[in-house]
Design an enzyme around this catalytic site. Structure first.
Site, mmCIF file in Angstrom:
data_model
loop_
_atom_site.group_PDB
_atom_site.id
_atom_site.type_symbol
_atom_site.label_atom_id
_atom_site.label_comp_id
_atom_site.label_asym_id
_atom_site.label_seq_id
_atom_site.Cartn_x
_atom_site.Cartn_y
_atom_site.Cartn_z
ATOM 1 N N SER A 42 23.282 38.357 41.511
ATOM 2 C CA SER A 42 23.432 39.615 40.782
ATOM 3 C C SER A 42 23.091 39.442 39.299
ATOM 4 C CB SER A 42 24.872 40.113 40.956
ATOM 5 O OG SER A 42 25.092 41.250 40.168
ATOM 6 N N GLN A 43 23.771 38.558 38.605
ATOM 7 C CA GLN A 43 23.501 38.359 37.179
ATOM 8 C C GLN A 43 22.237 37.530 36.957
ATOM 9 O OE1 GLN A 43 25.066 39.648 34.436
ATOM 10 N NE2 GLN A 43 26.384 40.833 35.784
ATOM 11 N N SER A 62 16.839 27.452 48.794
ATOM 12 C CA SER A 62 17.454 28.714 48.404
ATOM 13 C C SER A 62 16.588 29.896 48.829
ATOM 14 C CB SER A 62 17.660 28.751 46.891
ATOM 15 O OG SER A 62 17.893 30.075 46.473
ATOM 16 N N HIS A 95 31.296 34.540 32.412
ATOM 17 C CA HIS A 95 32.716 34.818 32.665
ATOM 18 C C HIS A 95 33.460 33.547 32.264
ATOM 19 C CE1 HIS A 95 36.391 36.182 34.434
ATOM 20 N NE2 HIS A 95 36.259 35.590 35.603
ATOM 21 N N GLY A 111 24.835 43.081 37.786
ATOM 22 C CA GLY A 111 23.508 42.609 37.426
ATOM 23 C C GLY A 111 22.413 43.644 37.629
ATOM 24 N N ASP A 151 40.102 40.323 32.327
ATOM 25 C CA ASP A 151 39.257 40.600 33.489
ATOM 26 C C ASP A 151 40.055 40.432 34.778
ATOM 27 O OD1 ASP A 151 36.375 41.030 34.395
ATOM 28 O OD2 ASP A 151 36.911 39.237 35.520
ATOM 29 N N GLU A 194 41.203 43.574 37.305
ATOM 30 C CA GLU A 194 40.801 43.687 38.718
ATOM 31 C C GLU A 194 41.993 43.570 39.662
ATOM 32 O OE1 GLU A 194 37.725 40.825 38.423
ATOM 33 O OE2 GLU A 194 38.920 39.131 39.100
ATOM 34 N N GLU A 218 42.277 63.723 50.459
ATOM 35 C CA GLU A 218 43.213 63.791 49.335
ATOM 36 C C GLU A 218 43.295 62.475 48.566
ATOM 37 O OE1 GLU A 218 44.763 65.823 47.466
ATOM 38 O OE2 GLU A 218 43.999 67.406 48.773
ATOM 39 N N SER A 239 44.224 71.773 37.386
ATOM 40 C CA SER A 239 45.091 72.953 37.261
ATOM 41 C C SER A 239 46.394 72.576 36.555
ATOM 42 C CB SER A 239 45.415 73.500 38.653
ATOM 43 O OG SER A 239 46.292 72.596 39.316
#
Ligand code: NAD
Ligand code: MG
Length: 341
Positions: A27-28, A51, A108, A134, A191, A195, A227, A252
């Site tokens: 991701s990063q 990989s 991190h 990311g 952090d 979470e 709901e 409301s």
């Protein structure tokens, strides 16, 4: 007010003068590597043998080498592996190549804050932590924007670690959105607390408990789902855009009176005391120790609890209802496309 840094505050020549290794292409990793490269920075991506990300990185025009080679060539190493994998990869393939004058960067603070990685003297240790996933770090950069990021310094033998972190943040697009100073302690502890107590743990437990209470009292699971889960997004969007006060302005008077008088009965003193205990476990290292041991033992609790969550009745009714609202998932494919992880 805290100091925020923007584009004019960064010196792009600092990162341009370094050989950068991005370790990991998830991701990063994919976002940092591609943004840095397009900002003119000398980047290589370090991946393990075989990989599945190697082809994607190569396709993006990046040079892919082994983790050892990346760490050896580079004088700035950004570790973008899962937090639980970082210490073993660091010991095996990075520590042997670290020399005085090098810098090691994190997104991190976990491994530094809890002493799982201890870089040698003479090496700058800093953090550039985007406050977003990311795929957004990548997408906003390509659109001319950026994701706000935190920077911190844990060791500064060069005396330039802060400016180097700011220069790195600039090259991934973060100074377009705002960069804020923090410490490894503050970033890691807030952090984890966020979470555990609010964003993930507190929220999922609140939704499930509300759903269970309504269904247990004989109401239809479909009503309980709408709901307690579906409507959450409308409320959170209002809070994101206008704060709690703005959200309250839009609901409301009846909803607001219920909010003001009943909310504190749900999040009562006992809950607040539990929040303090959870924060204490984070700060004294008990949570980190438990999570490291859980990983070492093959994640038995994690796996069991995750399976229990999947089997919760709210998942079944939710899947049925969402299948009738295909527009809800419309953005999802795009996110997977872009993240490449
Ligand atoms: P990820 O799981 O998306 O990607 C990790 C990458 O490391 C993958 O390419 C994976 O194949 C590779 N990898 C895993 N084990 C490996 C090993 N033993 N050797 C070599 N490569 C290995 O991780 P991520 O979410 O990008 O997280 C990276 C860092 O960024 C973490 O420190 C995380 O806390 C931090 N961070 C993540 C986010 C986020 O939104 N995902 C946001 C801010 C900071
Ligand atoms: Mg977080």
């Amino acid at each position: 007010m805290a100091t925020l840094y923007y584009e004019k505050d960064a010196d792009p020549s600092l990162i341009a003068g370094r050989k950068v290794a991005i370790i990991g292409y998830g991701s990063q990793g994919h976002a940092h590597a591609r943004n840095l490269s397009e900002s003119g920075v000398d980047v290589r991506v370090g991946l393990r043998e075989g990989s599945s990300s190697a082809a994607k990185a190569a396709e993006a025009g990046l040079r892919v080498v082994s983790v050892d080679q990346a760490a050896e060539e580079a004088d700035l190493i950004m570790l973008l592996l899962p937090d639980t994998e970082q210490a073993s990869v660091y010991e095996a393939s990075i520590a042997p190549h670290l020399q005085a004058g090098d810098a090691i960067f994190f997104a991190h603070g976990f491994n530094i804050r809890f002493g799982l990685i201890t870089p040698p003297d003479g090496v700058d240790v800093a953090m550039v932590a985007p406050k977003g996933p990311g795929h957004l770090v990548r997408r906003t950069y390509t659109e001319g924007g950026g994701v706000p990021s935190l920077i911190a310094v844990a060791a500064d033998p060069s005396g330039r670690a802060h400016d180097l972190a700011l220069s790195y943040a600039h090259a991934i697009g973060a100074t377009r959105a705002g960069v804020l100073d923090t410490t490894f302690e503050e970033e890691t502890e807030t952090d984890l607390f966020g979470e555990q107590v609010v964003l993930c743990g507190g929220l999922t437990a609140l939704v499930q408990a509300g759903f269970e209470t309504l269904v247990g009292a004989g109401y239809q699971p479909e009503s309980a789902y709408f709901e307690c889960l579906h409507e959450l997004k409308l409320i959170v969007d209002l809070m994101y855009e206008q704060g709690i006060a703005g959200m309250r302005f839009s609901i409301s008077d009846t909803a607001e009176y219920g909010d003001l008088t009943r909310g504190p009965r749900v999040i009562n003193q006992a809950v607040r005391d539990e929040m303090s205990r959870i924060l204490a476990e984070i700060r004294d290292g008990r949570f980190a120790e438990e999570w490291v041991a859980e990983n070492r033992n093959g994640r038995p609790n994690y796996t069991r609890l995750r399976e229990e969550g999947l089997a919760h009745p709210i998942e079944k009714v939710g899947a049925e209802l969402r299948a009738m609202m295909p527009f809800i998932g419309a953005g999802k494919e795009r996110i997977q496309d872009v993240s490449g992880g």
